[in-house]
Design a protein around this motif. Structure first.
Motif, PDB file in Angstrom:
ATOM      1  N   GLN A 190       0.824  -1.195   0.000  1.00  0.00           N
ATOM      2  CA  GLN A 190       0.000   0.000   0.000  1.00  0.00           C
ATOM      3  C   GLN A 190       0.867   1.257   0.000  1.00  0.00           C
ATOM      4  OE1 GLN A 190      -3.292  -0.058  -0.367  1.00  0.00           O
ATOM      5  NE2 GLN A 190      -3.195  -2.292  -0.448  1.00  0.00           N
ATOM      6  N   LEU A 191       0.451   2.240  -0.784  1.00  0.00           N
ATOM      7  CA  LEU A 191       1.224   3.469  -0.927  1.00  0.00           C
ATOM      8  C   LEU A 191       1.424   4.154   0.412  1.00  0.00           C
ATOM      9  CD1 LEU A 191       0.814   6.144  -3.671  1.00  0.00           C
ATOM     10  CD2 LEU A 191       0.707   6.839  -1.306  1.00  0.00           C
ATOM     11  N   GLU A 192       0.336   4.281   1.204  1.00  0.00           N
ATOM     12  CA  GLU A 192       0.448   5.046   2.441  1.00  0.00           C
ATOM     13  C   GLU A 192       1.351   4.369   3.462  1.00  0.00           C
ATOM     14  OE1 GLU A 192      -3.686   3.044   2.526  1.00  0.00           O
ATOM     15  OE2 GLU A 192      -2.241   3.841   1.092  1.00  0.00           O
ATOM     16  N   SER A 193       1.426   3.016   3.446  1.00  0.00           N
ATOM     17  CA  SER A 193       2.299   2.325   4.390  1.00  0.00           C
ATOM     18  C   SER A 193       3.747   2.352   3.927  1.00  0.00           C
ATOM     19  CB  SER A 193       1.835   0.874   4.571  1.00  0.00           C
ATOM     20  OG  SER A 193       1.900   0.161   3.344  1.00  0.00           O
ATOM     21  N   TRP A 194       3.979   2.232   2.614  1.00  0.00           N
ATOM     22  CA  TRP A 194       5.343   2.246   2.105  1.00  0.00           C
ATOM     23  C   TRP A 194       5.989   3.608   2.262  1.00  0.00           C
ATOM     24  CZ3 TRP A 194       5.577  -0.992  -3.048  1.00  0.00           C
ATOM     25  CH2 TRP A 194       5.533  -2.346  -2.719  1.00  0.00           C
ATOM     26  N   LEU A 195       5.219   4.678   2.065  1.00  0.00           N
ATOM     27  CA  LEU A 195       5.766   6.030   2.157  1.00  0.00           C
ATOM     28  C   LEU A 195       5.417   6.718   3.467  1.00  0.00           C
ATOM     29  CD1 LEU A 195       5.141   7.303  -1.493  1.00  0.00           C
ATOM     30  CD2 LEU A 195       7.215   6.322  -0.509  1.00  0.00           C
ATOM     31  N   SER A 196       4.737   5.994   4.374  1.00  0.00           N
ATOM     32  CA  SER A 196       4.383   6.528   5.702  1.00  0.00           C
ATOM     33  C   SER A 196       3.601   7.830   5.571  1.00  0.00           C
ATOM     34  CB  SER A 196       5.654   6.757   6.543  1.00  0.00           C
ATOM     35  OG  SER A 196       6.418   5.589   6.617  1.00  0.00           O
ATOM     36  N   LEU A 197       2.544   7.790   4.776  1.00  0.00           N
ATOM     37  CA  LEU A 197       1.758   8.987   4.505  1.00  0.00           C
ATOM     38  C   LEU A 197       0.471   8.993   5.305  1.00  0.00           C
ATOM     39  CD1 LEU A 197       2.082   9.159   0.608  1.00  0.00           C
ATOM     40  CD2 LEU A 197       3.597  10.138   2.330  1.00  0.00           C
ATOM     41  N   SER A 198       0.033  10.181   5.682  1.00  0.00           N
ATOM     42  CA  SER A 198      -1.301  10.390   6.252  1.00  0.00           C
ATOM     43  C   SER A 198      -2.178  10.970   5.147  1.00  0.00           C
ATOM     44  CB  SER A 198      -1.234  11.358   7.440  1.00  0.00           C
ATOM     45  OG  SER A 198      -0.380  10.853   8.446  1.00  0.00           O
ATOM     46  N   LEU A 199      -3.343  10.393   4.953  1.00  0.00           N
ATOM     47  CA  LEU A 199      -4.187  10.782   3.830  1.00  0.00           C
ATOM     48  C   LEU A 199      -5.522  11.325   4.311  1.00  0.00           C
ATOM     49  CD1 LEU A 199      -3.560   7.715   1.486  1.00  0.00           C
ATOM     50  CD2 LEU A 199      -2.407   9.925   1.468  1.00  0.00           C
ATOM     51  N   GLY A 200      -6.056  12.277   3.521  1.00  0.00           N
ATOM     52  CA  GLY A 200      -7.379  12.826   3.791  1.00  0.00           C
ATOM     53  C   GLY A 200      -8.479  11.952   3.208  1.00  0.00           C
ATOM     54  N   LYS A 201      -9.709  12.396   3.339  1.00  0.00           N
ATOM     55  CA  LYS A 201     -10.869  11.605   2.938  1.00  0.00           C
ATOM     56  C   LYS A 201     -10.882  11.329   1.434  1.00  0.00           C
ATOM     57  CE  LYS A 201     -15.932  11.570   3.242  1.00  0.00           C
ATOM     58  NZ  LYS A 201     -17.128  12.315   3.710  1.00  0.00           N
ATOM     59  N   LYS A 202     -10.699  12.370   0.613  1.00  0.00           N
ATOM     60  CA  LYS A 202     -10.748  12.184  -0.845  1.00  0.00           C
ATOM     61  C   LYS A 202      -9.589  11.324  -1.343  1.00  0.00           C
ATOM     62  CE  LYS A 202     -13.516  15.809  -2.967  1.00  0.00           C
ATOM     63  NZ  LYS A 202     -13.542  16.846  -4.027  1.00  0.00           N
ATOM     64  N   ASP A 203      -8.434  11.491  -0.749  1.00  0.00           N
ATOM     65  CA  ASP A 203      -7.293  10.679  -1.153  1.00  0.00           C
ATOM     66  C   ASP A 203      -7.532   9.208  -0.854  1.00  0.00           C
ATOM     67  OD1 ASP A 203      -5.802  12.699  -2.228  1.00  0.00           O
ATOM     68  OD2 ASP A 203      -4.607  13.065  -0.440  1.00  0.00           O
ATOM     69  N   LYS A 204      -8.090   8.903   0.311  1.00  0.00           N
ATOM     70  CA  LYS A 204      -8.367   7.511   0.664  1.00  0.00           C
ATOM     71  C   LYS A 204      -9.370   6.893  -0.297  1.00  0.00           C
ATOM     72  CE  LYS A 204      -7.360   7.797   5.613  1.00  0.00           C
ATOM     73  NZ  LYS A 204      -7.914   7.664   6.986  1.00  0.00           N
ATOM     74  N   THR A 205     -10.395   7.659  -0.661  1.00  0.00           N
ATOM     75  CA  THR A 205     -11.384   7.143  -1.608  1.00  0.00           C
ATOM     76  C   THR A 205     -10.746   6.836  -2.954  1.00  0.00           C
ATOM     77  OG1 THR A 205     -13.121   8.429  -0.504  1.00  0.00           O
ATOM     78  CG2 THR A 205     -13.583   7.635  -2.725  1.00  0.00           C
ATOM     79  N   LEU A 206      -9.868   7.717  -3.419  1.00  0.00           N
ATOM     80  CA  LEU A 206      -9.208   7.506  -4.708  1.00  0.00           C
ATOM     81  C   LEU A 206      -8.291   6.287  -4.661  1.00  0.00           C
ATOM     82  CD1 LEU A 206      -8.448   8.504  -7.585  1.00  0.00           C
ATOM     83  CD2 LEU A 206      -6.655   9.861  -6.506  1.00  0.00           C
ATOM     84  N   LEU A 207      -7.509   6.157  -3.604  1.00  0.00           N
ATOM     85  CA  LEU A 207      -6.538   5.080  -3.512  1.00  0.00           C
ATOM     86  C   LEU A 207      -7.192   3.712  -3.356  1.00  0.00           C
ATOM     87  CD1 LEU A 207      -4.569   7.441  -3.248  1.00  0.00           C
ATOM     88  CD2 LEU A 207      -3.380   6.167  -1.464  1.00  0.00           C
ATOM     89  N   GLU A 208      -8.425   3.671  -2.872  1.00  0.00           N
ATOM     90  CA  GLU A 208      -9.119   2.391  -2.715  1.00  0.00           C
ATOM     91  C   GLU A 208      -9.709   1.881  -4.022  1.00  0.00           C
ATOM     92  OE1 GLU A 208     -11.986   3.216   0.244  1.00  0.00           O
ATOM     93  OE2 GLU A 208     -10.556   3.180   1.933  1.00  0.00           O
ATOM     94  N   GLY A 209      -9.754   2.712  -5.059  1.00  0.00           N
ATOM     95  CA  GLY A 209     -10.344   2.316  -6.325  1.00  0.00           C
ATOM     96  C   GLY A 209      -9.425   1.414  -7.133  1.00  0.00           C
ATOM     97  N   PRO A 210      -9.995   0.528  -7.943  1.00  0.00           N
ATOM     98  CA  PRO A 210      -9.175  -0.397  -8.749  1.00  0.00           C
ATOM     99  C   PRO A 210      -8.334   0.302  -9.806  1.00  0.00           C
ATOM    100  CG  PRO A 210     -11.499  -0.538  -9.380  1.00  0.00           C
ATOM    101  CD  PRO A 210     -11.438   0.334  -8.154  1.00  0.00           C
ATOM    102  N   VAL A 211      -8.821   1.428 -10.333  1.00  0.00           N
ATOM    103  CA  VAL A 211      -8.067   2.137 -11.379  1.00  0.00           C
ATOM    104  C   VAL A 211      -6.739   2.655 -10.821  1.00  0.00           C
ATOM    105  CG1 VAL A 211      -8.090   4.099 -12.957  1.00  0.00           C
ATOM    106  CG2 VAL A 211     -10.169   2.756 -12.614  1.00  0.00           C
ATOM    107  N   PHE A 212      -6.794   3.290  -9.668  1.00  0.00           N
ATOM    108  CA  PHE A 212      -5.565   3.818  -9.080  1.00  0.00           C
ATOM    109  C   PHE A 212      -4.644   2.683  -8.656  1.00  0.00           C
ATOM    110  CE2 PHE A 212      -2.737   5.487  -5.890  1.00  0.00           C
ATOM    111  CZ  PHE A 212      -2.413   6.744  -6.362  1.00  0.00           C
ATOM    112  N   ASN A 213      -5.191   1.608  -8.106  1.00  0.00           N
ATOM    113  CA  ASN A 213      -4.357   0.491  -7.670  1.00  0.00           C
ATOM    114  C   ASN A 213      -3.592  -0.124  -8.834  1.00  0.00           C
ATOM    115  OD1 ASN A 213      -4.787   0.501  -4.877  1.00  0.00           O
ATOM    116  ND2 ASN A 213      -6.735  -0.556  -5.092  1.00  0.00           N
ATOM    117  N   ALA A 214      -4.276  -0.287  -9.978  1.00  0.00           N
ATOM    118  CA  ALA A 214      -3.602  -0.851 -11.148  1.00  0.00           C
ATOM    119  C   ALA A 214      -2.479   0.081 -11.620  1.00  0.00           C
ATOM    120  CB  ALA A 214      -4.613  -1.084 -12.265  1.00  0.00           C
ATOM    121  N   PHE A 215      -2.767   1.385 -11.634  1.00  0.00           N
ATOM    122  CA  PHE A 215      -1.740   2.370 -12.015  1.00  0.00           C
ATOM    123  C   PHE A 215      -0.571   2.350 -11.036  1.00  0.00           C
ATOM    124  CE2 PHE A 215      -0.399   6.604 -10.515  1.00  0.00           C
ATOM    125  CZ  PHE A 215       0.428   6.970 -11.573  1.00  0.00           C
ATOM    126  N   TRP A 216      -0.872   2.302  -9.739  1.00  0.00           N
ATOM    127  CA  TRP A 216       0.155   2.344  -8.704  1.00  0.00           C
ATOM    128  C   TRP A 216       1.085   1.130  -8.795  1.00  0.00           C
ATOM    129  CZ3 TRP A 216       3.120   4.423  -5.191  1.00  0.00           C
ATOM    130  CH2 TRP A 216       3.592   3.675  -4.123  1.00  0.00           C
TER     131      TRP A 216
END
Length: 533
Positions: free
Chosen positions: A344-370
């Protein structure tokens, strides 16, 4: 009624197991009444109901605990006897004497527990049995969890075969790049985008549509930083060499005169270097939550504190290591993104994320890109480029952001100085004087909005666009409406490419057919005019 019918459950249990010298008390701690004093007419069931009514929950729990203690005591006695028989004759040995001393010392330390033990006041024996039974209980409970659904193991990163175009730089290195949008001879605007940490040339502007690039006549060029993706490493690189790499890439791709630079997050560091070192080749800058050096000499103590406020403790630690002990960074990198597994991006980079960022990162499109982007970034499996990038972020950049735009120094005496203080509008600036647009999410917890405020203060020509409720990723990644707003701000009304796309051969034939086709009912004279036989 017979005597057996008037027996209590205590007496009935005693007749089944025999006399074990274990006597259970009744409710209230008193022995049960003899059978001969039982009230007339009280049967066996009636007496049990009476006993249950008298006994409360606490008394029953107490009785159960005492019974369990008695059982453990008997078990301990048995085990002790077996051990004593096995060790008969060993008491006089040196080992036996040492063990007896240790056992006596342990017994004295546990003597405070004697009041909780039953009749046998030997803590060494009893508490050893309790510990053994507890251990067995934990083993049983652990074995009972074997039917639970197993945790899914992380998948391995899939690294695709090399596919990038590459150019050779003057020092012999190769730089990998990728192009999107219109071709070089049709481009109205050219953009070059250096990527951020743990990324690659595949980033660009995530989710940008080909139709939007065509509509605005944009040519977008992305490239791998040294040691990332398919670019050769560059030992000892700095931000000056980073700007020169960008310049060589533009020349090799025949980008005319000036181009726009895109800086997102950590890639903003390389965009700032282009504005400082090669300002004559830059048409403008589009920045998205750009990173600034947290140790910039022009940054105030309050601005530096706000920059760190939203960071997680681990991320602060990684920055401290990058500044003071960079040799320790490879250990942490090999545990995360260099482990060869997906994460997971937030665990690898030790990031704190807001509400919209969490929603985006949970989507399959972003996961495939990541996953694809990270796999390309770590293609070479070397920790050195990542260490170099982390050290560059927190080291001396060779310039301050305040050096990008500076007030022109005027030669003169005291009167010229006084005049310049009162004529603010007549001040002349040197450095990069083109447009600088910064989009900053106000819910960004990766790059604090305080950084944008710092840039606005030290770079007077920068325009900051504050984005309410937007995070670090939500506005820049996979947002068609956002991308259109960005291009409209930078380039105005879309005018398309400079040269229209040449028509395809099929389209030419179809146009000629439409112009020369004659209806079936046309006269001979009309057919002659049309040129047809």
């Amino acid at each position: 009624m017979t005597a057996a019918a008037t027996m209590t459950w205590h007496e009935d249990l005693a007749t089944l197991v025999g006399d074990t010298d274990v006597h259970l008390t009744g409710a209230g701690g008193h022995a049960p009444a003899p059978a001969d004093v039982t009230p007339a007419g009280a049967g066996w069931y009636g007496e049990e109901e009476e006993v249950r009514a008298e006994e409360g929950w606490a008394q029953q729990a107490k009785g159960f605990a005492e019974s369990t203690a008695e059982m453990l005591r008997e078990l301990g006695r048995g085990l002790w006897d077996v051990a004593a028989q096995s060790l008969a004759g060993a008491e006089d040995s040196e080992l036996g004497r040492r063990l007896r001393k240790r056992a006596a010392a342990t017994g004295e330390r546990l003597s405070f527990m004697n009041e909780y033990l039953p009749e046998e006041r030997d803590p060494v024996r009893c508490w050893l049995i309790v510990a053994a039974v507890s251990f067995v209980t934990l083993l049983v409970l652990g074995a009972g969890n074997g039917n639970e659904t197993p945790v899914e193991l992380p998948k391995k990163l899939t690294i695709c075969p090399p596919s990038a175009d590459r150019i050779q730089l003057p020092d012999g290195r190769h730089l990998a790049y990728e192009e999107q949008g219109v071709s070089a001879n049709r481009a109205r605007f050219s953009l070059i985008a250096p990527h951020s940490f743990l990324s690659s040339r595949l980033t660009g502007i995530p989710g940008i549509s080909a139709s939007l690039l065509e509509e605005f006549g944009v040519r977008l060029v992305t490239y791998d930083l040294p040691g990332f993706g398919e670019s050769d490493p560059h030992i000892g690189r700095n931000l000056n060499s980073s700007a020169l790499d960008m310049l060589y890439l533009a020349n090799a791709l025949n980008i005319p005169e000036k181009f726009w630079v895109v800086g997102y997050s950590g890639g903003g560091m390389h965009a700032w270097s282009a504005l400082h070192y090669i300002p004559d080749r830059i048409a403008g800058a589009a920045m998205f939550a750009p990173m600034a050096n947290p140790y910039d000499s022009k940054m105030t103590k309050d601005e530096r504190s706000k920059t760190w406020d939203s960071w997680s403790t681990k991320r602060k630690l990684m920055h401290i290591l990058a500044r003071r002990f960079p040799s320790l960074l490879p250990f942490f990198y090999r545990q995360t993104f260099l482990s060869g597994k997906q994460g997971q991006l937030e665990s690898w980079l030790s990031l704190s994320l807001g509400k919209k960022d969490k929603t985006l990162l949970e989507g399959p499109v972003f996961n495939a890109f990541w996953e694809r982007n990270v796999a390309e970034a770590v293609r070479q499996g070397d920790a050195r480029p990542f260490v170099e990038e982390a050290v560059l972020q927190v080291s001396d950049w060779g310039f301050s952001l305040s050096d990008i735009q500076m007030q022109k120094k005027e030669a003169g005496g005291f009167f010229e100085l006084i005049k310049s203080l009162f004529n603010q509008a007549e001040r002349e600036w040197v450095g990069f004087l083109g447009p600088i647009h910064i989009w900053q999410g106000m819910d960004d917890r990766v790059v604090s909005p305080a950084v944008a405020e710092f840039v606005r203060r030290v770079v007077p020509g920068a325009t900051v666009h504050k984005l309410l409720d937007e995070g670090h990723f939500s506005y820049f990644c996979f947002c068609d409406e956002c991308h259109r707003q960005i291009f409209s701000t930078l380039f105005g009304i879309p005018q398309g490419p400079i040269n229209p796309a040449p028509p395809q051969p099929g389209e030419v034939v179809s146009e000629l057919t439409e112009e020369t086709t004659v209806p079936d009912n046309a006269t001979d004279e009309e057919q002659g005019k049309s040129g047809l036989p």
